[in-house]
Scaffold this motif. Structure first.
Motif, short mmCIF file in Angstrom:
data_model
loop_
_atom_site.label_atom_id
_atom_site.label_comp_id
_atom_site.label_asym_id
_atom_site.label_seq_id
_atom_site.Cartn_x
_atom_site.Cartn_y
_atom_site.Cartn_z
N VAL A 85 0.85 -1.19 0.00
CA VAL A 85 0.00 0.00 0.00
C VAL A 85 0.89 1.24 0.00
CG1 VAL A 85 -1.78 1.25 1.27
CG2 VAL A 85 -1.79 -1.23 1.24
N LYS A 86 0.58 2.14 -0.88
CA LYS A 86 1.36 3.37 -0.96
C LYS A 86 1.11 4.22 0.28
CE LYS A 86 1.22 3.69 -5.98
NZ LYS A 86 0.80 4.51 -7.12
N PRO A 87 2.12 4.95 0.74
CA PRO A 87 1.90 5.81 1.91
C PRO A 87 0.94 6.95 1.56
CG PRO A 87 4.11 6.11 1.01
CD PRO A 87 3.49 4.97 0.27
N GLY A 88 0.01 7.22 2.46
CA GLY A 88 -0.96 8.28 2.23
C GLY A 88 -2.21 7.82 1.48
N TYR A 89 -2.29 6.53 1.12
CA TYR A 89 -3.44 6.03 0.38
C TYR A 89 -4.60 5.85 1.35
CZ TYR A 89 -6.53 2.86 -2.11
OH TYR A 89 -7.64 2.28 -2.68
N VAL A 90 -5.77 6.30 0.94
CA VAL A 90 -6.97 6.13 1.75
C VAL A 90 -7.98 5.36 0.92
CG1 VAL A 90 -8.84 7.30 2.96
CG2 VAL A 90 -6.54 8.28 2.96
N ASN A 91 -8.46 4.28 1.46
CA ASN A 91 -9.44 3.45 0.77
C ASN A 91 -10.77 4.19 0.73
OD1 ASN A 91 -11.08 1.49 -0.24
ND2 ASN A 91 -10.43 -0.11 1.18
N PRO A 92 -11.34 4.41 -0.45
CA PRO A 92 -12.60 5.15 -0.53
C PRO A 92 -13.76 4.43 0.15
CG PRO A 92 -11.84 4.53 -2.74
CD PRO A 92 -10.81 4.09 -1.77
N MET A 93 -13.69 3.11 0.20
CA MET A 93 -14.79 2.37 0.85
C MET A 93 -14.79 2.61 2.36
SD MET A 93 -16.31 1.18 -1.65
CE MET A 93 -17.44 -0.05 -1.11
N THR A 94 -13.63 2.77 2.95
CA THR A 94 -13.61 3.04 4.39
C THR A 94 -13.98 4.49 4.66
OG1 THR A 94 -11.25 3.54 4.29
CG2 THR A 94 -11.86 1.29 4.85
N MET A 95 -13.71 5.38 3.70
CA MET A 95 -14.08 6.78 3.88
C MET A 95 -15.59 6.94 3.93
SD MET A 95 -11.53 8.78 4.24
CE MET A 95 -12.24 10.36 3.87
N MET A 96 -16.29 6.11 3.18
CA MET A 96 -17.75 6.20 3.17
C MET A 96 -18.31 5.75 4.51
SD MET A 96 -18.50 4.98 -0.77
CE MET A 96 -19.91 4.07 -0.27
N LYS A 97 -17.63 4.80 5.15
CA LYS A 97 -18.12 4.29 6.43
C LYS A 97 -17.88 5.27 7.57
CE LYS A 97 -17.51 -0.52 5.14
NZ LYS A 97 -16.74 -1.74 5.37
N THR A 98 -16.74 5.92 7.56
CA THR A 98 -16.44 6.88 8.63
C THR A 98 -16.99 8.24 8.25
OG1 THR A 98 -14.31 7.44 7.65
CG2 THR A 98 -14.32 5.66 9.26
N LYS A 99 -17.71 8.82 9.16
CA LYS A 99 -18.28 10.14 8.91
C LYS A 99 -17.39 11.18 9.56
CE LYS A 99 -22.98 8.50 8.70
NZ LYS A 99 -24.31 8.56 9.29
N LYS A 100 -16.99 12.16 8.79
CA LYS A 100 -16.17 13.24 9.33
C LYS A 100 -17.10 14.34 9.83
CE LYS A 100 -11.98 12.54 6.79
NZ LYS A 100 -10.89 13.20 6.07
N THR A 101 -16.88 14.74 11.06
CA THR A 101 -17.68 15.83 11.61
C THR A 101 -16.80 17.05 11.74
OG1 THR A 101 -17.14 15.12 13.84
CG2 THR A 101 -19.19 14.28 12.89
#
Length: 136
Positions: free
Chosen positions: A5-21
């Motif tokens: 995994v490249k450094p700084g890579y964020v999986n888009p599927m996990t981003m959908m699960k976590t809600k940023k407030t």
């Protein structure tokens, strides 16, 4: 074997699960929204009073003390609304707005009109002959 995994890579599927407030829309500040909110509240009060006044006038015959009170409240809210709207008016830009109109510009070079192109063959040469439609 795990995939690298490249450094700084964020999986888009996990981003959908976590809600940023704590994210705020980038446009209006809190003061602008309060001013707009105040204007909206005054507009709804004004519309409600207009409806109430209309209903009262339609059900009762003649003017009563209740309708006069409603008219006074309506005038007060109207003046408050005008004052709130004048506070929310943003200053115009310092540069005047340039009007963009289409203007006619004559052609710099005389262009050939539409027409028919023909290729004529001589013994060893080819020749392109143009005949405009306007001549016909």
């Amino acid at each position: 074997m795990p995939m690298p995994v490249k450094p700084g890579y964020v999986n888009p599927m996990t981003m959908m699960k976590t809600k940023k407030t704590g994210l705020k829309p980038a446009g209006k500040t809190q003061q602008e929204s309060k001013g707009n909110n105040n204007v909206k509240n005054l507009e709804t009060k004004q519309q409600g009073l207009k409806n109430q006044l209309l209903l009262m006038k339609s059900t009762t015959s003649g003017s009563s003390a209740g309708t006069k009170e409603l008219e006074q409240k309506l005038e007060e809210i109207s003046t408050e609304l005008k004052a709130a709207k004048s506070q929310n008016v943003q200053p115009a830009e310092t540069q005047p707005i340039r009007k963009r109109f289409d203007t006619y510009e004559s052609a710099k070079e005389k262009e050939k009109s539409s027409g028919l192109y023909k290729i004529q063959q001589d013994r060893d040469k080819h020749k392109v002959v143009f005949s405009p439609y306007s001549d016909r």
